[in-house]
Write an enzyme that holds these catalytic residues in place. Structure first.
Site, PDB file in Angstrom:
ATOM      1  N   SER A 128       3.974   2.089  -5.342  1.00 19.92           N
ATOM      2  CA  SER A 128       3.424   3.207  -5.802  1.00 19.92           C
ATOM      3  C   SER A 128       2.466   2.809  -6.914  1.00 19.92           C
ATOM      4  CB  SER A 128       4.495   4.383  -5.994  1.00 19.92           C
ATOM      5  OG  SER A 128       3.835   5.638  -6.242  1.00 19.92           O
ATOM      6  N   HIS A 169       1.960   4.503  -0.801  1.00 21.08           N
ATOM      7  CA  HIS A 169       1.902   5.853  -0.242  1.00 21.08           C
ATOM      8  C   HIS A 169       1.338   6.782  -0.989  1.00 21.08           C
ATOM      9  CE1 HIS A 169       5.723   7.104  -2.877  1.00 21.08           C
ATOM     10  NE2 HIS A 169       4.893   6.540  -3.687  1.00 21.08           N
TER      11      HIS A 169
END
Length: 167
Positions: free
Chosen positions: A68, A93
């Site tokens: 992330s 993501h």
């Protein structure tokens, strides 16, 4: 190492600024090890801006897990100087958020979500060379994407896969 938040990012920003603006004898490169499961996007982009403005190249080494916001920081290393260790797990993501409140607050949060997604696409594009469609398909689809170090190399997320001592 650890969560991407103001407390953990502040000393890194101070270190990069100190090395660039205070130290008389400049180093050839700065080494930033990244092992993070992610965290706050604002803190990540603050560090990314400082890394991009560094006159001294910042070499990033990803090890363990980079996920992330940690991945966004890792890929911000100077081109040719982004190394993943062979057993690193990489998670990419879409930005996630939650909000409760009145309708006008939800609209404001949605606007920040859109701005953050656009920043992420622009950052991935600059760091990987992929076009926005490829980024959405391979790095930012609706579901979490886990990559091996070799898969990350194929997508331009890193420049080398190697043991830390080799590069």
């Amino acid at each position: 190492m650890g969560e991407v938040d103001d407390e953990n990012i502040k000393p890194i920003i101070e270190w990069i600024l100190h090395e660039n603006h205070v130290v008389k004898k400049k180093k050839k490169e700065l080494l930033l090890m990244v092992c993070s499961e992610g965290g706050e996007m604002g803190s990540a982009f603050a560090l990314i801006d400082v890394m991009h403005s560094s006159v001294i190249p910042v070499k990033t080494v990803g090890l363990g897990v980079i996920a992330s916001a940690g991945l966004l920081i890792f890929i911000a290393g100077h081109k040719g100087r982004r190394v993943l260790t062979p057993n690193t797990s990489i998670l990419s993501h879409q930005f996630s958020w939650s909000n409760e409140g009145k309708v006008h607050e939800l609209f404001a949060t949605m606007r920040e979500f859109e701005l953050t997604q656009a920043r992420m696409i622009t950052h991935y594009q600059a760091c990987t060379g992929l076009d926005p469609e490829q980024i959405r398909k391979h790095l930012l689809p609706p579901q979490d994407i886990w990559l091996s170090a070799e898969e990350a190399l194929t997508l331009g997320v890193c420049d080398h896969v190697s043991a830390v001592t080799k590069n």
